[in-house]
Write a protein that holds these residues in place. Structure first.
Motif, mmCIF file in Angstrom:
data_model
loop_
_atom_site.group_PDB
_atom_site.id
_atom_site.type_symbol
_atom_site.label_atom_id
_atom_site.label_comp_id
_atom_site.label_asym_id
_atom_site.label_seq_id
_atom_site.Cartn_x
_atom_site.Cartn_y
_atom_site.Cartn_z
ATOM 1 N N THR A 12 -10.521 -12.256 3.303
ATOM 2 C CA THR A 12 -10.526 -12.527 4.532
ATOM 3 C C THR A 12 -11.201 -10.959 5.150
ATOM 4 O O THR A 12 -11.595 -10.726 6.026
ATOM 5 C CB THR A 12 -9.752 -12.384 6.108
ATOM 6 O OG1 THR A 12 -8.474 -11.906 4.844
ATOM 7 C CG2 THR A 12 -9.340 -14.060 5.500
ATOM 8 N N VAL A 15 -14.407 -6.225 2.238
ATOM 9 C CA VAL A 15 -14.776 -6.121 1.287
ATOM 10 C C VAL A 15 -14.952 -7.589 0.275
ATOM 11 O O VAL A 15 -15.944 -8.663 -0.225
ATOM 12 C CB VAL A 15 -13.569 -5.139 0.198
ATOM 13 C CG1 VAL A 15 -14.677 -5.265 -1.493
ATOM 14 C CG2 VAL A 15 -14.019 -3.672 0.418
ATOM 15 N N SER A 37 -3.040 -12.929 3.021
ATOM 16 C CA SER A 37 -1.864 -13.094 3.473
ATOM 17 C C SER A 37 -1.586 -14.233 4.932
ATOM 18 O O SER A 37 -2.522 -14.762 4.833
ATOM 19 C CB SER A 37 -1.504 -11.982 4.277
ATOM 20 O OG SER A 37 -2.343 -12.586 5.898
ATOM 21 N N SER A 40 -3.758 -15.872 7.389
ATOM 22 C CA SER A 40 -5.336 -16.164 7.118
ATOM 23 C C SER A 40 -5.618 -17.222 6.555
ATOM 24 O O SER A 40 -6.401 -18.304 6.484
ATOM 25 C CB SER A 40 -6.400 -15.712 6.680
ATOM 26 O OG SER A 40 -6.359 -13.810 7.209
ATOM 27 N N THR A 72 -7.426 -5.834 -1.715
ATOM 28 C CA THR A 72 -6.629 -5.161 -0.892
ATOM 29 C C THR A 72 -5.997 -3.923 -0.677
ATOM 30 O O THR A 72 -6.396 -3.616 -1.850
ATOM 31 C CB THR A 72 -4.953 -6.617 -1.330
ATOM 32 O OG1 THR A 72 -5.033 -5.881 -2.528
ATOM 33 C CG2 THR A 72 -5.557 -7.784 -1.149
ATOM 34 N N SER A 158 -16.143 1.223 9.138
ATOM 35 C CA SER A 158 -16.035 -0.177 7.861
ATOM 36 C C SER A 158 -15.266 0.368 6.482
ATOM 37 O O SER A 158 -15.143 -0.694 5.676
ATOM 38 C CB SER A 158 -17.207 -1.050 8.036
ATOM 39 O OG SER A 158 -18.226 -0.439 7.522
HETATM 40 N N1 LIG Z 1 -14.266 -0.968 3.336
HETATM 41 C C1 LIG Z 1 -14.995 -0.535 2.809
HETATM 42 O O1 LIG Z 1 -15.660 -0.114 2.861
HETATM 43 C C2 LIG Z 1 -13.940 -0.326 0.854
HETATM 44 C C3 LIG Z 1 -14.783 0.605 0.108
HETATM 45 C C4 LIG Z 1 -14.486 0.454 -1.556
HETATM 46 C C5 LIG Z 1 -12.743 0.052 -1.731
HETATM 47 N N2 LIG Z 1 -12.193 -0.511 -0.317
HETATM 48 C C6 LIG Z 1 -11.409 -0.954 -1.163
HETATM 49 O O2 LIG Z 1 -11.406 -2.525 -0.963
HETATM 50 C C7 LIG Z 1 -10.010 -2.585 -0.240
HETATM 51 C C8 LIG Z 1 -9.933 -3.588 0.811
HETATM 52 O O3 LIG Z 1 -10.728 -2.610 1.761
HETATM 53 P P1 LIG Z 1 -10.774 -3.583 3.005
HETATM 54 O O4 LIG Z 1 -11.950 -2.444 3.567
HETATM 55 O O5 LIG Z 1 -11.831 -4.796 2.923
HETATM 56 O O6 LIG Z 1 -9.447 -3.835 3.711
HETATM 57 P P2 LIG Z 1 -9.692 -5.035 5.181
HETATM 58 O O7 LIG Z 1 -10.873 -4.667 5.688
HETATM 59 O O8 LIG Z 1 -8.554 -4.357 5.977
HETATM 60 O O9 LIG Z 1 -9.043 -5.977 3.851
HETATM 61 C C9 LIG Z 1 -7.968 -5.765 4.418
HETATM 62 C C10 LIG Z 1 -7.468 -7.394 2.796
HETATM 63 O O10 LIG Z 1 -6.505 -7.829 2.392
HETATM 64 C C11 LIG Z 1 -6.125 -9.087 2.722
HETATM 65 N N3 LIG Z 1 -4.029 -9.090 2.740
HETATM 66 C C12 LIG Z 1 -3.262 -7.791 3.441
HETATM 67 N N4 LIG Z 1 -1.895 -7.846 3.397
HETATM 68 C C13 LIG Z 1 -1.709 -9.213 2.817
HETATM 69 C C14 LIG Z 1 -0.654 -9.892 1.688
HETATM 70 N N5 LIG Z 1 0.209 -9.521 2.041
HETATM 71 N N6 LIG Z 1 -1.177 -10.540 0.897
HETATM 72 C C15 LIG Z 1 -2.695 -11.258 0.069
HETATM 73 N N7 LIG Z 1 -3.603 -10.443 0.962
HETATM 74 C C16 LIG Z 1 -3.054 -9.411 1.705
HETATM 75 C C17 LIG Z 1 -6.472 -9.329 4.282
HETATM 76 O O11 LIG Z 1 -6.035 -10.208 4.563
HETATM 77 P P3 LIG Z 1 -5.374 -11.111 6.419
HETATM 78 O O12 LIG Z 1 -6.699 -11.255 6.988
HETATM 79 O O13 LIG Z 1 -4.871 -12.607 5.863
HETATM 80 O O14 LIG Z 1 -4.638 -9.885 6.672
HETATM 81 C C18 LIG Z 1 -7.455 -8.885 4.091
HETATM 82 O O15 LIG Z 1 -8.489 -9.756 3.274
HETATM 83 C C19 LIG Z 1 -9.209 -1.301 0.116
HETATM 84 O O16 LIG Z 1 -8.190 -1.308 -1.568
HETATM 85 C C20 LIG Z 1 -10.056 -0.180 0.303
HETATM 86 O O17 LIG Z 1 -9.437 0.924 0.017
HETATM 87 C C21 LIG Z 1 -12.243 -0.526 0.462
#
Ligand SMILES: NC(=O)c1ccc[n+]([C@@H]2O[C@H](COP(=O)([O-])OP(=O)(O)OC[C@H]3O[C@@H](n4cnc5c(N)ncnc54)[C@H](OP(=O)(O)O)[C@@H]3O)[C@@H](O)[C@H]2O)c1
Length: 333
Positions: A12, A15, A37, A40, A72, A158
Protein backbone atom coordinates in the motif's frame (compact mmCIF):
# COMPACT_ATOMS: atom_id res chain seq x y z
CA UNK A 1 6.21 -25.22 -14.93
CA UNK A 2 3.68 -23.83 -12.45
CA UNK A 3 3.02 -20.10 -12.33
CA UNK A 4 5.34 -18.06 -10.14
CA UNK A 5 3.79 -16.70 -6.96
CA UNK A 6 5.03 -13.22 -6.14
CA UNK A 7 4.27 -11.19 -3.01
CA UNK A 8 4.65 -7.47 -2.40
CA UNK A 9 5.39 -6.73 1.26
CA UNK A 10 4.35 -3.11 1.84
CA UNK A 11 1.92 -3.12 -1.09
CA UNK A 12 0.00 0.00 0.00
CA UNK A 13 3.04 2.32 0.19
CA UNK A 14 4.59 4.59 -2.43
CA UNK A 15 7.01 1.90 -3.65
CA UNK A 16 4.60 -1.03 -3.23
CA UNK A 17 1.92 0.67 -5.35
CA UNK A 18 4.48 1.45 -8.04
CA UNK A 19 5.64 -2.19 -7.99
CA UNK A 20 2.08 -3.29 -8.67
CA UNK A 21 1.97 -0.96 -11.68
CA UNK A 22 5.40 -2.09 -12.95
CA UNK A 23 4.41 -5.78 -12.73
CA UNK A 24 1.26 -4.96 -14.72
CA UNK A 25 3.11 -2.83 -17.33
CA UNK A 26 5.81 -5.46 -17.82
CA UNK A 27 3.16 -8.21 -18.10
CA UNK A 28 4.81 -10.41 -15.46
CA UNK A 29 2.93 -13.71 -15.55
CA UNK A 30 2.33 -14.56 -11.89
CA UNK A 31 -0.05 -15.15 -9.04
CA UNK A 32 0.22 -12.02 -6.91
CA UNK A 33 -0.30 -11.61 -3.16
CA UNK A 34 -0.35 -8.24 -1.46
CA UNK A 35 0.72 -7.69 2.17
CA UNK A 36 0.79 -4.63 4.41
CA UNK A 37 0.01 -3.80 8.05
CA UNK A 38 -3.26 -4.68 9.78
CA UNK A 39 -4.40 -1.11 8.95
CA UNK A 40 -4.65 -1.95 5.26
CA UNK A 41 -5.99 -5.51 5.47
CA UNK A 42 -9.12 -5.75 3.30
CA UNK A 43 -8.23 -2.94 0.87
CA UNK A 44 -8.30 -4.20 -2.73
CA UNK A 45 -6.28 -3.34 -5.82
CA UNK A 46 -6.75 -4.41 -9.40
CA UNK A 47 -4.03 -6.48 -11.11
CA UNK A 48 -4.24 -8.11 -14.56
CA UNK A 49 -8.01 -7.78 -14.49
CA UNK A 50 -8.48 -9.30 -11.02
CA UNK A 51 -9.16 -7.71 -7.64
CA UNK A 52 -6.47 -8.62 -5.11
CA UNK A 53 -7.24 -8.08 -1.45
CA UNK A 54 -4.46 -6.86 0.85
CA UNK A 55 -3.65 -9.24 3.70
CA UNK A 56 -2.01 -8.43 7.02
CA UNK A 57 1.64 -9.56 6.91
CA UNK A 58 2.12 -12.42 9.36
CA UNK A 59 4.64 -15.14 10.12
CA UNK A 60 3.00 -17.69 7.80
CA UNK A 61 2.26 -15.26 4.96
CA UNK A 62 5.18 -16.38 2.80
CA UNK A 63 4.20 -20.06 2.64
CA UNK A 64 4.21 -21.06 -1.07
CA UNK A 65 5.57 -17.68 -2.17
CA UNK A 66 8.46 -17.88 -4.67
CA UNK A 67 9.62 -14.25 -4.73
CA UNK A 68 8.97 -11.35 -2.34
CA UNK A 69 9.31 -7.74 -3.46
CA UNK A 70 10.08 -5.89 -0.21
CA UNK A 71 8.77 -2.32 0.18
CA UNK A 72 8.73 -1.68 3.93
CA UNK A 73 10.97 0.34 6.25
CA UNK A 74 14.12 -1.27 7.72
CA UNK A 75 12.70 -2.29 11.10
CA UNK A 76 9.65 -3.96 9.53
CA UNK A 77 11.79 -5.67 6.88
CA UNK A 78 14.15 -7.08 9.53
CA UNK A 79 11.12 -8.51 11.30
CA UNK A 80 9.65 -10.36 8.30
CA UNK A 81 12.90 -11.39 6.54
CA UNK A 82 13.33 -14.56 8.68
CA UNK A 83 9.71 -15.50 7.87
CA UNK A 84 10.51 -15.29 4.11
CA UNK A 85 13.71 -17.28 4.61
CA UNK A 86 11.89 -19.98 6.56
CA UNK A 87 9.73 -20.55 3.46
CA UNK A 88 12.69 -20.28 1.02
CA UNK A 89 11.21 -17.27 -0.77
CA UNK A 90 13.78 -15.17 -2.63
CA UNK A 91 13.54 -11.53 -1.51
CA UNK A 92 14.28 -8.45 -3.64
CA UNK A 93 14.39 -5.79 -0.95
CA UNK A 94 14.08 -2.01 -1.17
CA UNK A 95 15.00 -1.13 2.39
CA UNK A 96 18.60 -0.39 3.39
CA UNK A 97 18.63 -3.15 6.04
CA UNK A 98 20.71 -5.68 4.05
CA UNK A 99 22.37 -3.55 1.34
CA UNK A 100 25.90 -3.69 2.75
CA UNK A 101 25.74 -7.32 3.91
CA UNK A 102 28.58 -9.12 2.05
CA UNK A 103 26.23 -12.07 1.32
CA UNK A 104 23.64 -9.82 -0.34
CA UNK A 105 24.19 -8.60 -3.91
CA UNK A 106 23.36 -4.92 -4.43
CA UNK A 107 22.20 -4.60 -8.00
CA UNK A 108 21.46 -2.07 -10.72
CA UNK A 109 20.66 -4.32 -13.71
CA UNK A 110 22.21 -1.87 -16.22
CA UNK A 111 25.50 -1.99 -14.28
CA UNK A 112 26.15 -5.24 -12.39
CA UNK A 113 23.52 -7.82 -13.48
CA UNK A 114 26.09 -10.63 -13.01
CA UNK A 115 25.91 -10.09 -9.23
CA UNK A 116 22.29 -11.34 -9.17
CA UNK A 117 23.53 -14.93 -9.59
CA UNK A 118 25.52 -14.71 -6.35
CA UNK A 119 22.42 -14.32 -4.20
CA UNK A 120 21.75 -16.53 -1.20
CA UNK A 121 18.06 -15.66 -0.85
CA UNK A 122 18.23 -11.86 -0.65
CA UNK A 123 19.02 -9.30 -3.37
CA UNK A 124 19.07 -5.64 -2.37
CA UNK A 125 17.91 -2.68 -4.41
CA UNK A 126 20.25 0.30 -3.88
CA UNK A 127 19.28 3.66 -2.42
CA UNK A 128 17.26 5.76 -4.88
CA UNK A 129 19.75 8.66 -5.17
CA UNK A 130 22.56 6.12 -5.69
CA UNK A 131 20.67 4.35 -8.51
CA UNK A 132 19.98 7.63 -10.31
CA UNK A 133 23.59 8.86 -9.97
CA UNK A 134 25.19 5.57 -11.06
CA UNK A 135 22.91 5.03 -14.06
CA UNK A 136 23.87 8.57 -15.15
CA UNK A 137 27.60 8.02 -14.54
CA UNK A 138 28.29 4.39 -15.42
CA UNK A 139 29.47 4.86 -19.01
CA UNK A 140 31.61 7.83 -17.95
CA UNK A 141 33.13 5.67 -15.22
CA UNK A 142 33.95 2.93 -17.75
CA UNK A 143 35.67 5.47 -20.04
CA UNK A 144 37.39 7.93 -17.69
CA UNK A 145 37.43 6.02 -14.35
CA UNK A 146 35.84 8.18 -11.66
CA UNK A 147 37.83 8.18 -8.40
CA UNK A 148 35.92 10.94 -6.60
CA UNK A 149 32.51 12.53 -6.87
CA UNK A 150 30.96 15.59 -5.27
CA UNK A 151 27.18 15.37 -5.19
CA UNK A 152 24.34 17.65 -4.12
CA UNK A 153 20.90 16.05 -4.20
CA UNK A 154 17.47 17.66 -4.49
CA UNK A 155 15.19 14.89 -3.25
CA UNK A 156 11.42 14.73 -3.75
CA UNK A 157 9.01 14.36 -0.82
CA UNK A 158 7.75 10.98 -2.10
CA UNK A 159 11.19 9.64 -1.18
CA UNK A 160 9.81 9.70 2.36
CA UNK A 161 6.80 7.61 1.30
CA UNK A 162 3.09 8.34 1.27
CA UNK A 163 3.41 10.54 4.39
CA UNK A 164 5.88 12.87 2.65
CA UNK A 165 3.50 13.40 -0.27
CA UNK A 166 0.61 14.16 2.10
CA UNK A 167 2.74 16.71 3.99
CA UNK A 168 3.52 18.70 0.84
CA UNK A 169 -0.03 18.47 -0.52
CA UNK A 170 -1.47 19.63 2.82
CA UNK A 171 1.03 22.44 3.41
CA UNK A 172 0.69 24.06 -0.03
CA UNK A 173 -2.99 24.55 0.90
CA UNK A 174 -2.34 25.45 4.54
CA UNK A 175 1.32 26.08 5.57
CA UNK A 176 0.39 25.86 9.26
CA UNK A 177 -0.26 22.08 9.03
CA UNK A 178 2.75 20.36 10.70
CA UNK A 179 4.89 17.80 8.85
CA UNK A 180 4.59 14.12 9.73
CA UNK A 181 7.53 12.88 7.64
CA UNK A 182 10.00 15.78 8.09
CA UNK A 183 11.44 17.78 11.01
CA UNK A 184 10.21 21.11 9.50
CA UNK A 185 7.56 22.36 7.07
CA UNK A 186 8.50 21.31 3.53
CA UNK A 187 6.19 23.50 1.42
CA UNK A 188 8.01 26.71 0.33
CA UNK A 189 11.10 25.37 2.11
CA UNK A 190 13.96 22.91 1.74
CA UNK A 191 15.57 20.77 4.41
CA UNK A 192 19.31 19.88 4.33
CA UNK A 193 18.80 16.69 6.31
CA UNK A 194 17.80 13.21 5.13
CA UNK A 195 18.41 10.62 7.85
CA UNK A 196 20.27 11.00 11.13
CA UNK A 197 23.69 12.68 11.33
CA UNK A 198 26.83 10.93 12.61
CA UNK A 199 29.42 12.56 14.93
CA UNK A 200 31.08 14.20 11.88
CA UNK A 201 27.83 15.78 10.71
CA UNK A 202 27.33 13.42 7.76
CA UNK A 203 23.82 12.00 7.33
CA UNK A 204 22.94 8.35 6.75
CA UNK A 205 21.61 9.16 3.27
CA UNK A 206 24.89 10.92 2.42
CA UNK A 207 26.99 7.88 3.40
CA UNK A 208 24.81 5.61 1.23
CA UNK A 209 26.09 7.25 -1.95
CA UNK A 210 29.68 6.36 -1.13
CA UNK A 211 29.18 2.96 0.47
CA UNK A 212 26.64 1.62 -2.02
CA UNK A 213 28.46 3.00 -5.10
CA UNK A 214 31.67 1.26 -3.93
CA UNK A 215 29.80 -2.05 -3.70
CA UNK A 216 27.98 -1.74 -7.05
CA UNK A 217 31.08 -0.66 -8.98
CA UNK A 218 33.30 -3.08 -7.03
CA UNK A 219 35.59 -0.14 -6.27
CA UNK A 220 36.46 0.13 -2.55
CA UNK A 221 38.58 3.24 -3.14
CA UNK A 222 35.83 5.46 -4.61
CA UNK A 223 35.41 8.70 -2.65
CA UNK A 224 32.09 10.55 -2.42
CA UNK A 225 31.36 13.91 -0.84
CA UNK A 226 27.60 14.36 -0.73
CA UNK A 227 24.99 16.80 0.59
CA UNK A 228 21.41 15.49 0.55
CA UNK A 229 18.56 17.99 0.56
CA UNK A 230 14.79 17.42 0.69
CA UNK A 231 12.95 19.81 -1.66
CA UNK A 232 9.23 20.58 -2.16
CA UNK A 233 8.91 18.46 -5.31
CA UNK A 234 6.38 15.62 -5.42
CA UNK A 235 8.35 13.14 -7.45
CA UNK A 236 11.80 12.63 -9.10
CA UNK A 237 15.13 13.24 -7.43
CA UNK A 238 17.66 15.60 -9.05
CA UNK A 239 21.43 15.62 -8.51
CA UNK A 240 24.26 18.00 -9.35
CA UNK A 241 27.43 15.89 -9.68
CA UNK A 242 31.10 16.77 -10.15
CA UNK A 243 33.29 13.82 -11.07
CA UNK A 244 37.08 13.65 -10.79
CA UNK A 245 38.60 11.04 -13.08
CA UNK A 246 41.89 9.19 -13.61
CA UNK A 247 41.76 10.08 -17.33
CA UNK A 248 41.35 13.61 -18.73
CA UNK A 249 37.66 14.13 -19.56
CA UNK A 250 36.36 15.03 -22.99
CA UNK A 251 32.87 16.53 -23.10
CA UNK A 252 32.12 15.50 -26.71
CA UNK A 253 33.12 11.92 -25.89
CA UNK A 254 31.01 12.07 -22.71
CA UNK A 255 27.96 13.19 -24.76
CA UNK A 256 28.55 10.41 -27.27
CA UNK A 257 28.72 7.82 -24.47
CA UNK A 258 25.58 9.12 -22.78
CA UNK A 259 23.65 9.12 -26.11
CA UNK A 260 23.84 5.32 -26.10
CA UNK A 261 24.01 4.58 -22.35
CA UNK A 262 21.42 2.05 -21.16
CA UNK A 263 18.69 3.64 -19.04
CA UNK A 264 19.82 7.20 -19.89
CA UNK A 265 18.33 10.02 -21.96
CA UNK A 266 20.74 12.82 -22.82
CA UNK A 267 18.96 16.19 -22.55
CA UNK A 268 21.79 18.63 -23.03
CA UNK A 269 21.16 21.73 -25.10
CA UNK A 270 21.42 24.56 -22.57
CA UNK A 271 21.47 27.29 -25.25
CA UNK A 272 17.92 26.21 -26.10
CA UNK A 273 16.99 25.72 -22.44
CA UNK A 274 17.05 21.94 -22.71
CA UNK A 275 18.21 20.20 -19.52
CA UNK A 276 16.84 17.58 -17.13
CA UNK A 277 13.99 18.64 -14.82
CA UNK A 278 11.97 16.57 -12.35
CA UNK A 279 8.60 17.35 -13.94
CA UNK A 280 9.88 15.79 -17.17
CA UNK A 281 11.34 12.68 -15.55
CA UNK A 282 8.34 11.80 -13.37
CA UNK A 283 6.41 8.60 -14.06
CA UNK A 284 8.90 7.13 -16.54
CA UNK A 285 11.99 4.95 -16.17
CA UNK A 286 14.92 6.81 -17.76
CA UNK A 287 17.50 8.95 -15.97
CA UNK A 288 17.84 12.27 -17.81
CA UNK A 289 21.37 13.74 -17.94
CA UNK A 290 22.45 17.21 -19.07
CA UNK A 291 24.34 20.43 -18.27
CA UNK A 292 27.57 18.60 -19.19
CA UNK A 293 30.61 20.83 -18.79
CA UNK A 294 34.25 20.77 -17.76
CA UNK A 295 34.94 21.84 -14.21
CA UNK A 296 36.40 25.35 -14.61
CA UNK A 297 38.03 25.11 -11.15
CA UNK A 298 40.17 22.12 -12.18
CA UNK A 299 43.10 23.18 -14.42
CA UNK A 300 44.14 19.53 -14.95
CA UNK A 301 41.06 18.78 -17.10
CA UNK A 302 40.23 15.63 -15.16
CA UNK A 303 36.87 16.84 -13.77
CA UNK A 304 33.44 17.46 -15.21
CA UNK A 305 30.02 18.49 -13.93
CA UNK A 306 26.55 17.28 -14.87
CA UNK A 307 22.96 17.45 -13.68
CA UNK A 308 20.64 14.45 -13.67
CA UNK A 309 17.04 13.65 -12.71
CA UNK A 310 15.17 10.38 -12.35
CA UNK A 311 11.90 9.11 -10.94
CA UNK A 312 13.04 7.67 -7.62
CA UNK A 313 9.87 5.62 -7.05
CA UNK A 314 10.22 4.00 -10.47
CA UNK A 315 13.90 3.59 -11.46
CA UNK A 316 15.07 4.44 -7.94
CA UNK A 317 12.95 1.65 -6.43
CA UNK A 318 10.10 -0.30 -8.08
CA UNK A 319 11.35 -0.53 -11.68
CA UNK A 320 14.85 -1.51 -10.56
CA UNK A 321 13.36 -4.27 -8.36
CA UNK A 322 11.13 -5.56 -11.16
CA UNK A 323 14.10 -5.55 -13.58
CA UNK A 324 15.96 -7.76 -11.06
CA UNK A 325 12.88 -9.99 -10.88
CA UNK A 326 12.81 -10.30 -14.69
CA UNK A 327 16.50 -11.24 -14.70
CA UNK A 328 15.82 -13.91 -12.05
CA UNK A 329 12.91 -15.31 -14.07
CA UNK A 330 15.02 -15.34 -17.24
CA UNK A 331 17.81 -17.22 -15.48
CA UNK A 332 15.38 -19.83 -14.15
CA UNK A 333 14.03 -20.59 -17.64
N1 LIG B 1 9.72 6.22 -1.58
C1 LIG B 1 10.84 6.12 -2.28
O1 LIG B 1 11.11 6.92 -3.19
C2 LIG B 1 11.81 5.02 -2.01
C3 LIG B 1 12.86 4.82 -2.90
C4 LIG B 1 13.77 3.80 -2.67
C5 LIG B 1 13.63 2.99 -1.58
N2 LIG B 1 12.60 3.21 -0.70
C6 LIG B 1 12.47 2.30 0.43
O2 LIG B 1 11.35 1.45 0.16
C7 LIG B 1 10.71 1.10 1.40
C8 LIG B 1 9.24 1.53 1.33
O3 LIG B 1 9.18 2.93 1.19
P1 LIG B 1 7.84 3.72 0.84
O4 LIG B 1 8.29 5.07 0.47
O5 LIG B 1 6.99 2.94 -0.10
O6 LIG B 1 7.13 3.77 2.28
P2 LIG B 1 5.58 4.03 2.64
O7 LIG B 1 4.90 4.76 1.55
O8 LIG B 1 5.59 4.62 4.01
O9 LIG B 1 4.97 2.55 2.71
C9 LIG B 1 5.31 1.66 3.75
C10 LIG B 1 4.62 0.33 3.53
O10 LIG B 1 4.97 -0.51 4.63
C11 LIG B 1 3.79 -1.07 5.18
N3 LIG B 1 3.92 -1.40 6.60
C12 LIG B 1 4.08 -0.56 7.63
N4 LIG B 1 4.09 -1.25 8.80
C13 LIG B 1 3.95 -2.56 8.47
C14 LIG B 1 3.88 -3.77 9.22
N5 LIG B 1 3.97 -3.78 10.54
N6 LIG B 1 3.72 -4.93 8.54
C15 LIG B 1 3.61 -4.95 7.20
N7 LIG B 1 3.65 -3.83 6.43
C16 LIG B 1 3.83 -2.66 7.07
C17 LIG B 1 2.75 0.01 4.97
O11 LIG B 1 1.45 -0.57 5.12
P3 LIG B 1 0.22 0.30 5.70
O12 LIG B 1 -0.24 1.15 4.55
O13 LIG B 1 -0.74 -0.76 6.08
O14 LIG B 1 0.75 1.09 6.85
C18 LIG B 1 3.08 0.43 3.54
O15 LIG B 1 2.55 -0.52 2.62
C19 LIG B 1 11.49 1.81 2.51
O16 LIG B 1 12.46 0.94 3.04
C20 LIG B 1 12.17 2.96 1.77
O17 LIG B 1 13.35 3.40 2.39
C21 LIG B 1 11.69 4.18 -0.90
Amino acid sequence: MSKLTIAIAGATGAVGQQMLQCLEERKIDCELRLFASYRSAGKAFSFQGKEIVVEELKEESFENIDIVLGATENDITKKWMPWAQKHHAVVIDNSSAYRLDPNVPLVIPEINPEDIQKHQGIIANPNCATIIALVALNQLHQEFHIHRMIVSTYQAVSGAGVKGVKDLENQVKDPSIPSTAFPYPIAFNLIPQIGDFDENGISKEEWKLQNESRKIWHDPNLLVNCTCVRVPILRSHSESITIECDQPVNIDKARELLESAEGVKLVDDPQNQQYPMPLDTSDQDLVFVGRLRKDPSDPTGHSMILFCCGDQIRKGAATNAVQILQALIQNQN
